[in-house]
Write a protein that holds these residues in place. Sequence first.
Motif, PDB file in Angstrom:
ATOM      1  N   ASN A   9      29.249  36.321  39.842  1.00 21.21           N
ATOM      2  CA  ASN A   9      29.602  37.298  40.863  1.00 21.21           C
ATOM      3  C   ASN A   9      31.106  37.171  41.108  1.00 21.21           C
ATOM      4  N   ILE A  10      31.825  38.278  40.956  1.00 23.95           N
ATOM      5  CA  ILE A  10      33.276  38.276  40.957  1.00 23.95           C
ATOM      6  C   ILE A  10      33.789  39.146  42.099  1.00 23.95           C
ATOM      7  N   LEU A  11      34.695  38.603  42.886  1.00 22.44           N
ATOM      8  CA  LEU A  11      35.310  39.340  43.980  1.00 22.44           C
ATOM      9  C   LEU A  11      36.643  39.914  43.509  1.00 22.44           C
ATOM     10  N   LEU A  12      36.828  41.228  43.696  1.00 20.92           N
ATOM     11  CA  LEU A  12      38.091  41.891  43.380  1.00 20.92           C
ATOM     12  C   LEU A  12      38.881  42.097  44.660  1.00 20.92           C
ATOM     13  N   THR A  13      40.132  41.652  44.676  1.00 25.70           N
ATOM     14  CA  THR A  13      40.967  41.771  45.861  1.00 25.70           C
ATOM     15  C   THR A  13      42.250  42.522  45.534  1.00 25.70           C
ATOM     16  N   GLY A  14      42.986  42.872  46.590  1.00 24.79           N
ATOM     17  CA  GLY A  14      44.273  43.530  46.421  1.00 24.79           C
ATOM     18  C   GLY A  14      44.262  44.941  46.981  1.00 24.79           C
ATOM     19  N   GLU A  15      45.338  45.299  47.677  1.00 23.41           N
ATOM     20  CA  GLU A  15      45.498  46.661  48.192  1.00 23.41           C
ATOM     21  C   GLU A  15      46.079  47.531  47.082  1.00 23.41           C
ATOM     22  N   VAL A  16      45.203  48.218  46.372  1.00 22.91           N
ATOM     23  CA  VAL A  16      45.622  48.986  45.202  1.00 22.91           C
ATOM     24  C   VAL A  16      45.102  50.418  45.307  1.00 22.91           C
ATOM     25  N   PRO A  17      45.724  51.359  44.588  1.00 18.36           N
ATOM     26  CA  PRO A  17      45.220  52.735  44.567  1.00 18.36           C
ATOM     27  C   PRO A  17      43.810  52.812  43.982  1.00 18.36           C
ATOM     28  N   ASP A  18      43.126  53.894  44.315  1.00 16.96           N
ATOM     29  CA  ASP A  18      41.756  54.085  43.843  1.00 16.96           C
ATOM     30  C   ASP A  18      41.674  54.025  42.320  1.00 16.96           C
ATOM     31  N   ALA A  19      42.671  54.568  41.643  1.00 16.56           N
ATOM     32  CA  ALA A  19      42.644  54.583  40.181  1.00 16.56           C
ATOM     33  C   ALA A  19      42.649  53.181  39.589  1.00 16.56           C
ATOM     34  N   VAL A  20      43.295  52.236  40.268  1.00 12.96           N
ATOM     35  CA  VAL A  20      43.316  50.855  39.776  1.00 12.96           C
ATOM     36  C   VAL A  20      41.947  50.215  39.952  1.00 12.96           C
ATOM     37  N   SER A  21      41.313  50.451  41.096  1.00 15.91           N
ATOM     38  CA  SER A  21      39.955  49.946  41.298  1.00 15.91           C
ATOM     39  C   SER A  21      39.011  50.505  40.244  1.00 15.91           C
ATOM     40  N   ALA A  22      39.162  51.785  39.936  1.00 12.55           N
ATOM     41  CA  ALA A  22      38.310  52.416  38.928  1.00 12.55           C
ATOM     42  C   ALA A  22      38.516  51.776  37.561  1.00 12.55           C
ATOM     43  N   ASP A  57      39.537  25.287  39.356  1.00 12.29           N
ATOM     44  CA  ASP A  57      40.758  25.280  40.169  1.00 12.29           C
ATOM     45  C   ASP A  57      41.964  25.727  39.352  1.00 12.29           C
ATOM     46  N   ALA A  58      41.842  26.909  38.739  1.00 13.24           N
ATOM     47  CA  ALA A  58      42.908  27.411  37.873  1.00 13.24           C
ATOM     48  C   ALA A  58      43.125  28.898  38.121  1.00 13.24           C
ATOM     49  N   VAL A  59      44.314  29.366  37.750  1.00 10.81           N
ATOM     50  CA  VAL A  59      44.642  30.788  37.895  1.00 10.81           C
ATOM     51  C   VAL A  59      45.412  31.234  36.660  1.00 10.81           C
ATOM     52  N   THR A  60      45.124  32.453  36.190  1.00  8.65           N
ATOM     53  CA  THR A  60      45.853  32.981  35.044  1.00  8.65           C
ATOM     54  C   THR A  60      47.180  33.565  35.507  1.00  8.65           C
ATOM     55  N   PRO A  61      48.100  33.781  34.582  1.00  6.84           N
ATOM     56  CA  PRO A  61      49.295  34.565  34.915  1.00  6.84           C
ATOM     57  C   PRO A  61      48.891  36.023  35.171  1.00  6.84           C
ATOM     58  N   TRP A  62      49.792  36.799  35.760  1.00  5.94           N
ATOM     59  CA  TRP A  62      49.564  38.233  35.858  1.00  5.94           C
ATOM     60  C   TRP A  62      49.563  38.836  34.452  1.00  5.94           C
ATOM     61  N   MET A  63      48.600  39.726  34.203  1.00  4.25           N
ATOM     62  CA  MET A  63      48.505  40.368  32.897  1.00  4.25           C
ATOM     63  C   MET A  63      48.044  41.791  33.088  1.00  4.25           C
ATOM     64  N   GLU A  64      48.362  42.624  32.139  1.00  4.21           N
ATOM     65  CA  GLU A  64      48.028  44.041  32.236  1.00  4.21           C
ATOM     66  C   GLU A  64      46.522  44.251  32.264  1.00  4.21           C
ATOM     67  N   LEU A  65      46.074  45.127  33.140  1.00  4.58           N
ATOM     68  CA  LEU A  65      44.646  45.423  33.268  1.00  4.58           C
ATOM     69  C   LEU A  65      44.227  46.428  32.214  1.00  4.58           C
ATOM     70  N   VAL A 113      39.261  38.099  41.149  1.00  2.00           N
ATOM     71  CA  VAL A 113      40.259  38.797  40.350  1.00  2.00           C
ATOM     72  C   VAL A 113      41.174  39.559  41.302  1.00  2.00           C
ATOM     73  N   GLU A 114      42.429  39.176  41.305  1.00  7.47           N
ATOM     74  CA  GLU A 114      43.428  39.797  42.159  1.00  7.47           C
ATOM     75  C   GLU A 114      44.067  40.961  41.397  1.00  7.47           C
ATOM     76  N   LEU A 115      44.147  42.122  42.034  1.00  9.95           N
ATOM     77  CA  LEU A 115      44.713  43.312  41.409  1.00  9.95           C
ATOM     78  C   LEU A 115      46.030  43.675  42.093  1.00  9.95           C
TER      79      LEU A 115
END
Length: 229
Positions: free
Chosen positions: A29-42, A221-229, A201-203
């Motif tokens: 179960n994965i939580l998606l976070t971040g204040e992003v436009p609807d198109a990014v969530s899609a 206890d790890a995090v990836t770098p930012w990468m293109e979605l 997953v932070e957007l």
Amino acid sequence: MTSELRFRGSGANPRFSKWLANLKQTGSNILLTGEVPDAVSARASRYLFGSADRRFRVLALTDQTIRNADTRLPTDTSRDAPETWVIDQRSGERSVPATARGFMPDSDTLQTDDAQQLCDEVQAAISFYAEETDGLDPAELRVGVDSLFPLVREDRATTERVLRTLCATVRGVQGMAHYHLRVPDDDDLVTELGDLFDARVELRKRPRRNPEQRWHALDIDAVTPWMEL
């Protein structure tokens, strides 16, 4: 200290790769976070629903700000496909396989922002696909909930209780579910709900750049770098 891991490519960290493979095998179960436009969530939803020859998708919609629900599904499927089950609390409508009538919850009407009813509906869909397939293989079932915020705003305690139940149901069939929560990753709500999920997953969307994602691997206890979605 949280370590930085490569997500893909020849330099990918084997510890992260093993962790990700384990999520797909055991259910997650994965939580998606971040204040992003609807198109990014899609776009994130399409990515997590994925494409495969044999995949069953359950899409639950609550957020009135969503402009086009169909954009959350991969281009090779639609809400009318028998492998897709849509629960739309925004409009009070369902789109379910024709053979699923016996699995439908008792209520004929979908209520707005009703966390318990949403859970019952998703569980009905999962039960249907588990029986139809005589047992789902790991990662065949994909669930998307967009978003949690209306449910939390309506009834925080019930939503937390329901999420525990729903997360356990998804893991029970080795499925993968993602849940949108459009608030900054450092918001108190993320901290308070975070323990319910296996990963986060932070957007983000920066001007003149493509949308990006950053995975938080909680177990290691790890995090990836930012990468293109």
